[in-house]
Motif scaffolding. Structure first.
Motif, mmCIF file in Angstrom:
data_model
loop_
_atom_site.group_PDB
_atom_site.id
_atom_site.type_symbol
_atom_site.label_atom_id
_atom_site.label_comp_id
_atom_site.label_asym_id
_atom_site.label_seq_id
_atom_site.Cartn_x
_atom_site.Cartn_y
_atom_site.Cartn_z
ATOM 1 N N ASP A 130 0.581 14.140 -3.556
ATOM 2 C CA ASP A 130 1.416 15.021 -4.386
ATOM 3 C C ASP A 130 2.783 14.444 -4.742
ATOM 4 O O ASP A 130 3.733 15.203 -4.999
ATOM 5 N N TRP A 131 2.917 13.148 -4.786
ATOM 6 C CA TRP A 131 4.181 12.561 -5.231
ATOM 7 C C TRP A 131 4.159 12.407 -6.739
ATOM 8 O O TRP A 131 3.191 11.932 -7.322
ATOM 9 N N MET A 132 5.247 12.831 -7.403
ATOM 10 C CA MET A 132 5.369 12.697 -8.845
ATOM 11 C C MET A 132 6.621 11.874 -9.144
ATOM 12 O O MET A 132 7.745 12.375 -9.071
ATOM 13 N N PRO A 133 6.489 10.579 -9.457
ATOM 14 C CA PRO A 133 7.662 9.730 -9.668
ATOM 15 C C PRO A 133 8.313 9.954 -11.024
ATOM 16 O O PRO A 133 7.674 10.416 -11.976
ATOM 17 N N GLY A 134 9.602 9.612 -11.102
ATOM 18 C CA GLY A 134 10.329 9.618 -12.361
ATOM 19 C C GLY A 134 10.540 8.183 -12.830
ATOM 20 O O GLY A 134 9.808 7.268 -12.458
ATOM 21 N N TRP A 135 11.582 7.989 -13.643
ATOM 22 C CA TRP A 135 11.827 6.651 -14.177
ATOM 23 C C TRP A 135 12.178 5.648 -13.079
ATOM 24 O O TRP A 135 12.020 4.432 -13.261
ATOM 25 N N GLN A 136 12.621 6.161 -11.920
ATOM 26 C CA GLN A 136 12.989 5.260 -10.821
ATOM 27 C C GLN A 136 11.814 4.452 -10.285
ATOM 28 O O GLN A 136 12.007 3.542 -9.473
ATOM 29 N N ILE A 137 10.599 4.740 -10.770
ATOM 30 C CA ILE A 137 9.450 3.964 -10.325
ATOM 31 C C ILE A 137 9.589 2.500 -10.710
ATOM 32 O O ILE A 137 8.899 1.631 -10.166
ATOM 33 N N VAL A 138 10.505 2.192 -11.640
ATOM 34 C CA VAL A 138 10.734 0.793 -12.020
ATOM 35 C C VAL A 138 11.200 -0.022 -10.820
ATOM 36 O O VAL A 138 11.011 -1.249 -10.785
ATOM 37 N N ASP A 146 16.750 1.061 -4.177
ATOM 38 C CA ASP A 146 15.729 1.551 -3.259
ATOM 39 C C ASP A 146 14.581 2.199 -4.019
ATOM 40 O O ASP A 146 14.798 3.170 -4.759
ATOM 41 N N PRO A 147 13.347 1.701 -3.881
ATOM 42 C CA PRO A 147 12.213 2.336 -4.548
ATOM 43 C C PRO A 147 12.033 3.776 -4.082
ATOM 44 O O PRO A 147 12.220 4.080 -2.900
ATOM 45 N N PRO A 148 11.702 4.685 -4.995
ATOM 46 C CA PRO A 148 11.552 6.094 -4.612
ATOM 47 C C PRO A 148 10.230 6.333 -3.910
ATOM 48 O O PRO A 148 9.304 5.517 -3.959
ATOM 49 N N GLY A 149 10.136 7.476 -3.256
ATOM 50 C CA GLY A 149 8.900 7.873 -2.588
ATOM 51 C C GLY A 149 9.048 9.274 -2.048
ATOM 52 O O GLY A 149 10.117 9.892 -2.153
#
Length: 409
Positions: A130-138, A146-149
């Motif tokens: 259920d993770w929904m990433p935004g633009w920070q997935i770059v 720091d990569p999101p999660g």
């Protein structure tokens, strides 16, 4: 530096480290059953330094140990992060004898493919949960931040602060090395200034920028110390001054950590950037100075294995192979060790369903989990380590360090 545990670092660029290349060791005939063994040893590339290789291996072991047991004192016994940034700084100064853009491109090429390979599994697992990433997935492509999660995968991705900090040091190194060479000793001493500014004069924002700035300031001295070792600056310093200043830095870092436990609930250096910076500075300075001043090289590990066997030195040969594997698979071990520890917990949970295991195995012991974790790390090394070979433009191997294999990356 954030509230999550850091637990140590590793060198992720790969390559050969050391200001003084380790020369070839002459082959001495050894009597084995009345015969003389004059066969040449397997080739070993110049430039490897087993003192630094051993420090890197110990740092990795300390990382896994800390993340298993959570001992606050582990960082004081061996500050892995400071050690590894110093080794990386030494390597970077050596590499910058070549064009800077070529060096930076090479570092990223060796780092990013193993990171991407590992990241696919982590990102897909978080998406399933259920993770929904935004633009920070770059930042999962190039971790300049720091990569999101999500919280479900935090134990796996929180270690990526080191990759982010390493990349920024690599990008800034051409400029930093030029500045350092203008006034080596003043620049080295002043490299502790940024962490003092961030702690006492200006608090960085609580975001990606602030975290990156804090980590860079915390380990800047160690990185510059690597420059000083490579350029021979440490070797020219007086022992009394180095020992006195190093012990003073260690003393201040320890004092600050123990007197400010109320702020973090622990004296863990990973939670106190100022204490981490000074403790690591003093500790690592002594390690690097010992290398520069006394030419410590752990030369016994570089003896031909045929000599070691003939003289009853098989354990040393095995240790040499182990150090080689740790260095050639440093990125794999670092990235996958947290996942291995997570799986160890899940696996032990299933052991409770087997009556014999429940009766005879110490399932409640953290040491048992530590052992299972290393077994799983070894499996990941076998299954995923080849990515480091591909990233380094080498022929993929199951385990590096064989008789025909090279020792470095």
């Amino acid at each position: 530096m954030g509230s999550h545990r850091r637990g140590g670092a590793v060198q992720v660029g790969g390559g050969q480290v050391g200001a003084v290349p380790v020369g070839a060791v002459p082959v001495v005939p050894a009597a084995v059953g009345g015969e003389t063994d004059t066969s040449p040893p397997p080739p070993r590339p110049a430039g490897r330094d087993r003192y630094f290789d051993t420090l890197r291996a110990v740092a990795l072991i300390r990382v896994v140990t800390y993340h298993t047991f959570g001992w606050a004192w582990a960082g004081m016994v061996f500050p892995s992060m400071g050690v590894m940034f110093a080794l990386a700084g030494t390597l970077m100064a050596k590499s910058l004898e070549r064009p800077a853009l070529k060096v930076i491109r090479g570092r990223l090429r060796r780092l990013l493919p193993p990171f991407w390979f590992w990241g696919v599994f982590v990102v897909v697992a978080m998406l399933i949960h259920d993770w929904m990433p935004g633009w920070q997935i770059v930042y999962w492509i190039v971790p300049l931040g720091d990569p999101p999660g999500n919280a479900w995968g935090q134990q796996a991705w929180e270690i990526l602060w080191y990759l982010r900090t390493y990349i920024w040091f690599v990008l800034l190194s051409p400029l930093m090395l030029r500045v350092f060479r203008l006034a080596p000793i003043p620049v080295l001493l002043l490299s502790l200034g940024p962490i003092l500014v961030l702690h006492f004069l200006w608090e960085p924002p609580d975001n990606r920028f602030g975290s990156a700035l804090t980590d860079l300031a915390t380990f800047l001295f160690c990185w510059i110390l690597g420059f000083a070792h490579r350029d021979g600056v440490l070797q020219r310093l007086k022992p009394f001054a180095v020992v006195l200043l190093s012990l003073a830095a260690i003393g201040y870092g320890g004092w600050y950590a123990f007197t400010h436990q109320a702020e973090t609930g622990s004296y863990d250096l990973d939670d106190i950037p100022l204490a981490q910076a000074f403790w690591s500075a003093g500790y690592v300075a002594l390690l690097m100075y010992a290398k520069a001043r006394f030419k410590v090289d752990f030369a016994a590990l570089t003896l031909p294995h045929s000599r070691l066997r003939s003289s009853g030195g098989t354990p040393i040969a095995a240790l040499d192979r182990l150090v080689t594997i740790f260095n050639a698979r440093a990125v794999t071990i670092y990235l996958w060790h947290e996942i291995a520890l997570i799986l160890a917990v899940l696996l032990i949970d299933q052991f409770w369903n087997v009556p014999a295991f429940e009766k005879y195995l110490p399932l409640e012991s953290q040491w048992f989990m530590f052992g299972i974790g290393w077994i799983l790390i070894a499996i990941f090394v076998l299954l995923c380590g080849w990515v480091e070979d591909v990233a380094g433009k080498k022929k993929p191997t199951l385990l590096p360090g064989g008789r025909t294999a090279t020792m470095g990356r």
